[in-house]
Motif scaffolding. Sequence first.
Motif, PDB file in Angstrom:
ATOM      1  N   LEU A  34      32.647  57.541 -80.561  1.00 43.42           N
ATOM      2  CA  LEU A  34      31.508  58.081 -81.384  1.00 43.42           C
ATOM      3  C   LEU A  34      30.770  56.745 -82.014  1.00 43.42           C
ATOM      4  N   LEU A  35      29.546  56.650 -81.531  1.00 41.88           N
ATOM      5  CA  LEU A  35      28.614  55.448 -81.929  1.00 41.88           C
ATOM      6  C   LEU A  35      27.896  55.891 -83.151  1.00 41.88           C
ATOM      7  N   TYR A  36      27.235  57.302 -83.161  1.00 36.31           N
ATOM      8  CA  TYR A  36      26.546  57.667 -84.155  1.00 36.31           C
ATOM      9  C   TYR A  36      25.914  59.218 -83.788  1.00 36.31           C
ATOM     10  N   HIS A  37      25.563  59.969 -84.817  1.00 36.39           N
ATOM     11  CA  HIS A  37      24.868  61.064 -84.805  1.00 36.39           C
ATOM     12  C   HIS A  37      23.460  60.780 -85.390  1.00 36.39           C
ATOM     13  N   ALA A  38      22.320  61.007 -84.603  1.00 36.96           N
ATOM     14  CA  ALA A  38      21.050  60.724 -85.199  1.00 36.96           C
ATOM     15  C   ALA A  38      20.633  62.244 -85.322  1.00 36.96           C
ATOM     16  N   ASP A  39      20.764  62.698 -86.664  1.00 36.85           N
ATOM     17  CA  ASP A  39      20.471  64.307 -86.697  1.00 36.85           C
ATOM     18  C   ASP A  39      19.098  64.590 -86.868  1.00 36.85           C
ATOM     19  N   ASP A  40      18.346  63.619 -87.364  1.00 39.41           N
ATOM     20  CA  ASP A  40      16.743  63.821 -87.129  1.00 39.41           C
ATOM     21  C   ASP A  40      16.214  63.901 -86.124  1.00 39.41           C
ATOM     22  N   ALA A  41      16.745  63.247 -85.015  1.00 34.24           N
ATOM     23  CA  ALA A  41      16.213  63.008 -83.736  1.00 34.24           C
ATOM     24  C   ALA A  41      17.029  64.014 -82.760  1.00 34.24           C
ATOM     25  N   GLY A  42      18.050  64.746 -83.047  1.00 31.96           N
ATOM     26  CA  GLY A  42      18.813  65.911 -82.157  1.00 31.96           C
ATOM     27  C   GLY A  42      19.605  64.900 -81.219  1.00 31.96           C
ATOM     28  N   PRO A  51      31.930  48.444 -70.656  1.00 37.12           N
ATOM     29  CA  PRO A  51      30.687  47.724 -71.498  1.00 37.12           C
ATOM     30  C   PRO A  51      29.411  48.011 -71.008  1.00 37.12           C
ATOM     31  N   GLY A  52      28.643  48.340 -72.071  1.00 30.17           N
ATOM     32  CA  GLY A  52      26.991  48.653 -71.878  1.00 30.17           C
ATOM     33  C   GLY A  52      26.723  49.893 -71.417  1.00 30.17           C
ATOM     34  N   VAL A  53      27.788  50.903 -71.189  1.00 30.75           N
ATOM     35  CA  VAL A  53      27.349  52.317 -70.678  1.00 30.75           C
ATOM     36  C   VAL A  53      27.754  53.235 -71.869  1.00 30.75           C
ATOM     37  N   VAL A  54      26.863  53.849 -72.335  1.00 34.20           N
ATOM     38  CA  VAL A  54      27.024  55.002 -73.394  1.00 34.20           C
ATOM     39  C   VAL A  54      26.590  56.286 -72.751  1.00 34.20           C
ATOM     40  N   ILE A  55      27.215  57.404 -73.265  1.00 35.09           N
ATOM     41  CA  ILE A  55      26.687  58.634 -72.865  1.00 35.09           C
ATOM     42  C   ILE A  55      25.847  59.291 -74.305  1.00 35.09           C
ATOM     43  N   GLY A  56      24.833  59.699 -74.106  1.00 37.78           N
ATOM     44  CA  GLY A  56      23.950  60.398 -74.981  1.00 37.78           C
ATOM     45  C   GLY A  56      23.729  61.551 -75.003  1.00 37.78           C
ATOM     46  N   PHE A  57      23.735  62.594 -75.963  1.00 40.22           N
ATOM     47  CA  PHE A  57      23.714  63.820 -76.012  1.00 40.22           C
ATOM     48  C   PHE A  57      22.438  64.436 -76.536  1.00 40.22           C
ATOM     49  N   GLY A  58      21.599  64.950 -75.984  1.00 50.38           N
ATOM     50  CA  GLY A  58      20.420  65.774 -76.540  1.00 50.38           C
ATOM     51  C   GLY A  58      20.755  66.980 -76.699  1.00 50.38           C
ATOM     52  N   GLU A  59      20.586  67.542 -77.706  1.00 57.01           N
ATOM     53  CA  GLU A  59      20.821  68.936 -78.260  1.00 57.01           C
ATOM     54  C   GLU A  59      19.640  69.612 -77.673  1.00 57.01           C
ATOM     55  N   HIS A  60      19.980  70.884 -77.181  1.00 57.41           N
ATOM     56  CA  HIS A  60      18.833  71.885 -76.563  1.00 57.41           C
ATOM     57  C   HIS A  60      19.577  73.155 -76.846  1.00 57.41           C
ATOM     58  N   THR A  61      18.688  74.267 -77.210  1.00 63.41           N
ATOM     59  CA  THR A  61      19.361  75.599 -77.451  1.00 63.41           C
ATOM     60  C   THR A  61      19.794  76.083 -75.927  1.00 63.41           C
ATOM     61  N   LYS A  62      19.143  75.760 -74.803  1.00 66.44           N
ATOM     62  CA  LYS A  62      19.574  76.306 -73.326  1.00 66.44           C
ATOM     63  C   LYS A  62      19.744  75.112 -72.738  1.00 66.44           C
ATOM     64  N   PRO A  63      20.816  74.309 -72.851  1.00 65.18           N
ATOM     65  CA  PRO A  63      20.835  73.112 -71.778  1.00 65.18           C
ATOM     66  C   PRO A  63      20.848  73.376 -70.412  1.00 65.18           C
ATOM     67  N   ALA A  64      20.321  72.606 -69.633  1.00 67.15           N
ATOM     68  CA  ALA A  64      20.385  72.769 -67.970  1.00 67.15           C
ATOM     69  C   ALA A  64      21.606  72.348 -67.715  1.00 67.15           C
TER      70      ALA A  64
END
Length: 126
Positions: A34-42, A51-64
């Motif tokens: 885990l790098l971080y949770h940016a709760d204000d940004a979801g 190295p140099g590759v991260v996975i970002g999770f964008g929170e959505h009520t109905k993810p595609a």
Amino acid sequence: MSLISVDQTITIAMSVADRHASAKWYESMLGFELLYHADDAGWSEVQTNTPGVVIGFGEHTKPAPGNCVPVFGIGDLDTARHKLEQAEVKFDGDTDVIEGMVKTATFYDPDGNALMLAQDLTGGNG
């Protein structure tokens, strides 16, 4: 010679229902950190084992389902966007800015696959 030059970072952006749970799953199942949770940004990010590759999770009520967007780091998003638009690359709306964090712009390849450019505004990378 390429039109623009992205940096050596790639974020794979995924749409999820619960980013905290997703981050825990990727930590426990794949050994990512885990790098971080940016709760204000979801938004949350985990470091992959590459190295140099991260996975970002964008929170959505109905993810595609199957939604995955490669995000390429760029030093100057506005200039890069202008060059791509001049080459008739289609963008999805305006550039998004989260002050002090990131500036992003989604665009499409010739087959309609979504890609994104991201400029780091934290003063860290990029």
